[in-house]
Design an enzyme around this catalytic site. Structure first.
Site, PDB file in Angstrom:
ATOM      1  N   PRO A 149      11.104  57.654  69.077  1.00  0.00           N
ATOM      2  CA  PRO A 149      11.044  58.380  70.349  1.00  0.00           C
ATOM      3  C   PRO A 149      10.065  59.543  70.304  1.00  0.00           C
ATOM      4  O   PRO A 149       9.481  59.859  69.266  1.00  0.00           O
ATOM      5  CB  PRO A 149      12.476  58.888  70.499  1.00  0.00           C
ATOM      6  CG  PRO A 149      12.862  59.214  69.076  1.00  0.00           C
ATOM      7  CD  PRO A 149      12.194  58.162  68.221  1.00  0.00           C
ATOM      8  N   TRP A 150       9.978  60.238  71.460  1.00  0.00           N
ATOM      9  CA  TRP A 150       9.033  61.347  71.560  1.00  0.00           C
ATOM     10  C   TRP A 150       9.635  62.702  71.242  1.00  0.00           C
ATOM     11  O   TRP A 150       8.913  63.694  71.143  1.00  0.00           O
ATOM     12  CB  TRP A 150       8.384  61.393  72.941  1.00  0.00           C
ATOM     13  CG  TRP A 150       9.265  61.243  74.143  1.00  0.00           C
ATOM     14  CD1 TRP A 150       9.338  60.163  74.963  1.00  0.00           C
ATOM     15  CD2 TRP A 150      10.158  62.218  74.706  1.00  0.00           C
ATOM     16  NE1 TRP A 150      10.225  60.385  75.991  1.00  0.00           N
ATOM     17  CE2 TRP A 150      10.744  61.647  75.868  1.00  0.00           C
ATOM     18  CE3 TRP A 150      10.524  63.523  74.370  1.00  0.00           C
ATOM     19  CZ2 TRP A 150      11.663  62.327  76.662  1.00  0.00           C
ATOM     20  CZ3 TRP A 150      11.451  64.206  75.149  1.00  0.00           C
ATOM     21  CH2 TRP A 150      12.003  63.607  76.284  1.00  0.00           C
ATOM     22  N   LYS A 174       6.214  51.240  66.037  1.00  0.00           N
ATOM     23  CA  LYS A 174       5.527  51.719  67.242  1.00  0.00           C
ATOM     24  C   LYS A 174       6.083  53.088  67.623  1.00  0.00           C
ATOM     25  O   LYS A 174       7.248  53.217  67.963  1.00  0.00           O
ATOM     26  CB  LYS A 174       5.718  50.767  68.423  1.00  0.00           C
ATOM     27  CG  LYS A 174       4.811  51.149  69.616  1.00  0.00           C
ATOM     28  CD  LYS A 174       5.249  50.522  70.912  1.00  0.00           C
ATOM     29  CE  LYS A 174       6.284  51.358  71.639  1.00  0.00           C
ATOM     30  NZ  LYS A 174       5.737  52.658  72.133  1.00  0.00           N
ATOM     31  N   PRO A 175       5.240  54.132  67.574  1.00  0.00           N
ATOM     32  CA  PRO A 175       5.698  55.438  68.053  1.00  0.00           C
ATOM     33  C   PRO A 175       5.699  55.478  69.568  1.00  0.00           C
ATOM     34  O   PRO A 175       5.103  54.628  70.237  1.00  0.00           O
ATOM     35  CB  PRO A 175       4.649  56.393  67.477  1.00  0.00           C
ATOM     36  CG  PRO A 175       3.402  55.564  67.372  1.00  0.00           C
ATOM     37  CD  PRO A 175       3.861  54.156  67.079  1.00  0.00           C
ATOM     38  N   SER A 176       6.348  56.491  70.134  1.00  0.00           N
ATOM     39  CA  SER A 176       6.308  56.688  71.575  1.00  0.00           C
ATOM     40  C   SER A 176       4.858  56.820  72.035  1.00  0.00           C
ATOM     41  O   SER A 176       4.019  57.402  71.333  1.00  0.00           O
ATOM     42  CB  SER A 176       7.080  57.950  71.956  1.00  0.00           C
ATOM     43  OG  SER A 176       6.824  58.314  73.298  1.00  0.00           O
ATOM     44  N   SER A 226      16.358  55.690  74.454  1.00  0.00           N
ATOM     45  CA  SER A 226      17.314  55.761  75.553  1.00  0.00           C
ATOM     46  C   SER A 226      18.246  54.556  75.544  1.00  0.00           C
ATOM     47  O   SER A 226      17.973  53.537  74.894  1.00  0.00           O
ATOM     48  CB  SER A 226      16.568  55.801  76.887  1.00  0.00           C
ATOM     49  OG  SER A 226      15.886  54.574  77.114  1.00  0.00           O
ATOM     50  N   GLU A 247      20.014  53.766  67.767  1.00  0.00           N
ATOM     51  CA  GLU A 247      20.452  55.169  67.880  1.00  0.00           C
ATOM     52  C   GLU A 247      19.966  55.627  69.241  1.00  0.00           C
ATOM     53  O   GLU A 247      18.772  55.828  69.454  1.00  0.00           O
ATOM     54  CB  GLU A 247      19.858  56.009  66.758  1.00  0.00           C
ATOM     55  CG  GLU A 247      20.603  57.323  66.532  1.00  0.00           C
ATOM     56  CD  GLU A 247      20.151  58.434  67.457  1.00  0.00           C
ATOM     57  OE1 GLU A 247      20.781  58.588  68.532  1.00  0.00           O
ATOM     58  OE2 GLU A 247      19.204  59.139  67.126  1.00  0.00           O
ATOM     59  N   CYS A 281      19.544  64.203  71.378  1.00  0.00           N
ATOM     60  CA  CYS A 281      20.738  63.470  71.803  1.00  0.00           C
ATOM     61  C   CYS A 281      22.012  64.068  71.245  1.00  0.00           C
ATOM     62  O   CYS A 281      23.107  63.678  71.650  1.00  0.00           O
ATOM     63  CB  CYS A 281      20.620  61.991  71.427  1.00  0.00           C
ATOM     64  SG  CYS A 281      20.074  61.700  69.744  1.00  0.00           S
ATOM     65  N   GLU A 381      23.097  62.267  80.575  1.00  0.00           N
ATOM     66  CA  GLU A 381      22.305  63.059  79.645  1.00  0.00           C
ATOM     67  C   GLU A 381      21.168  63.753  80.396  1.00  0.00           C
ATOM     68  O   GLU A 381      20.332  63.100  81.020  1.00  0.00           O
ATOM     69  CB  GLU A 381      21.748  62.145  78.557  1.00  0.00           C
ATOM     70  CG  GLU A 381      21.099  62.858  77.408  1.00  0.00           C
ATOM     71  CD  GLU A 381      20.764  61.913  76.262  1.00  0.00           C
ATOM     72  OE1 GLU A 381      20.775  62.368  75.101  1.00  0.00           O
ATOM     73  OE2 GLU A 381      20.479  60.732  76.522  1.00  0.00           O
TER      74      GLU A 381
END
Length: 479
Positions: A149-150, A174-176, A226, A247, A281, A381
């Site tokens: 995630p970012w 793969k990154p964000s 997400s 996660e 999170c 959230e």
């Protein structure tokens, strides 16, 4: 403007069709680099490289894998200033906070999994059937696809790659699309200490991620992201019976009883709620407070919010920086704007004015009281620097409200009553429960949730085991 490149089979390469996209610094709202807009062909090339590399990497000894991870950890430590700079340009985070709070755990986590590679455990061999000896083998799974995630791009990449590599797997990550820079730099550093193809990084958008998950080669897909993204990954992986490690989001209850120290609890909870702009999170942003101290606590929390600073990465005394992107800023602002009439804003509640950051995505530290359990801000959230407060009368009510969300990642309890803390920690339906603290992590303990927060564990030996498969071997030993 600089240009990022994919790292595939030990080489930095452009997307096959040459396509790129702009990467924006959240603190300025301006593009500072470009990244490859990778497609299915790029993903396939990375998967084939990882598959070839697994033939030898999967046969390495734990000692060899440990030594490689230790060298990578040392490389991160040696170039920590550069990594911090890239990460903060990537995310808008404060330089000082990132250097103190994020880089050291990243290095420690790599070193932990380097050691963990050498202590995999299983049942002892024994004769469970007469004249037959059985034992357990823990083996690497093979090629692993990972999506990060970012909100913590560098740290989440390490949470993913360290246990996977320690267990003997190869990786395509793969990154964000909004924060690829630090992950590409990490891969470059790691590539100096790994055989080609063991760790591959492919940049791109959701379509790139879908190609990663749907590719037939990986046998495990791991994502931090997400609930929507996790559901898509699990659905796509099911078609090929791939294992999935999720996660996902969280809505952590922070339960403050009337015997808690109001001032110290408010200070710690404000830090746990506003750190990283609440883009966590596990953030301490849903507070449940006992009637007896509710008003005093809200007042103390509002004072903490007013003393908390947001600003540019280089600004001194800043706790958090910009939100990651304009869509996230709009989401946070929209949830505050839609608060019901019974809610009261005690601090913040608007975008923040930051000198020199006129184009950035800044939101003021916010405190909202009067929330009720069915309210949107109590259930969904927010992922921003907004702390909401609800009141409760009895322990049973606090527990009911705490558990009455679809997430199950983390929670905390604030009380001097040991028995009450033990009862609550048992009954809270969350994967991590803190007592009189909120948000610390250690490499030795697992992180992962229940319900819509996903399944599987990061960190700890449990995280390493998630990247292994179990094989039963039985041998006939009779005459």
């Amino acid at each position: 403007m600089t240009t990022l490149r994919n790292l595939i089979d030990g080489e930095l390469v452009d997307a096959a069709d040459g396509a790129t996209y702009d990467v924006v610094n959240p603190a300025t709202g301006k593009a500072y680099t470009t990244a490859p807009a990778s497609g299915a062909e790029d993903v396939d090339r990375a998967m084939r490289a990882a598959d070839r590399a697994f033939a030898s990497w999967g046969e390495t000894t734990p000692k060899e894998r440990q030594e490689a991870l230790l060298r990578i950890a040392q490389a991160l430590e040696d170039r920590s200033d550069e990594l911090v700079r890239v990460e903060c340009e990537n995310t808008g985070k404060p330089l000082a906070v990132t250097a103190e709070e994020e880089l050291p755990p990243c290095v420690d986590q790599l070193r932990f999994f380097a050691g963990a590679a050498r202590v995999l455990e299983g049942r002892g061999s024994a004769e469970y059937l007469a004249d037959h000896t059985s034992w357990i083998r823990r083996e690497p799974i093979g090629v692993v696809a990972q999506v990060t995630p970012w909100n913590y791009p560098l740290m989440m990449a390490i949470w993913k790659i360290a246990p996977a590599l320690a267990a003997g797997n190869t990786v395509v990550l793969k990154p964000s699309d909004t924060t690829p820079a630090s992950t590409v730099l990490l891969a470059e550093l790691a590539n100096e200490h790994l055989p080609p193809g063991v760790l591959n990084v492919v940049c791109g958008n959701r379509d790139t991620g879908r190609a990663l998950v749907q590719h037939p080669t990986p046998r495990l897909v791991a994502i931090t992201g997400s609930v929507r993204a996790g559901t898509e990954v699990a659905t796509a992986a099911a078609a090929d019976v791939k294992r999935v490690h999720l996660e996902l989001g969280g809505k952590a209850p922070v339960v403050v009883f009337d015997d808690a120290d109001v001032a110290s609890a408010a200070e710690a909870i404000a830090t746990g709620g506003y750190f990283n702009a609440g883009q966590d999170c596990t953030a301490a942003t849903r507070v449940l407070v006992a009637d007896g101290i509710h008003d005093d606590f809200v007042a103390a929390l509002a004072e903490q919010a007013k003393a908390t600073r947001t600003g540019l990465p280089e600004d001194a005394g800043v706790l958090y920086g910009a939100l990651n992107n304009p869509d996230q800023l709009a989401r946070v602002a929209g949830m505050v704007d839609r608060l019901p009439d019974h809610a009261t804003i005690h601090a913040g509640g608007s975008t923040a004015e930051v000198a020199g950051g006129e184009g950035g995505y800044f939101y003021a530290p916010t405190v909202v009281s009067g929330l009720r359990q069915p309210d949107e801000a109590s259930q969904d959230e927010i992922f921003g620097p907004v702390i909401t407060v609800q009141r409760f009368a009895e322990e049973a009510e606090a527990l009911r409200c705490a558990n009455d969300v679809r997430y199950g990642l983390s929670a905390s309890v604030w009380t001097k009553d040991h028995a009450r803390a033990m009862r609550m920690s048992k009954r809270l339906d969350f994967g991590v429960v803190w007592i009189n603290t909120h948000i610390p992590f250690v490499s030795e303990m697992p992180h992962g949730g229940f319900g819509h927060s996903g399944y599987g564990k990061d960190l700890s030996m449990y995280g390493l085991e998630d990247y292994t498969r179990i094989k039963h071997v039985m041998s006939y030993i009779g005459e």
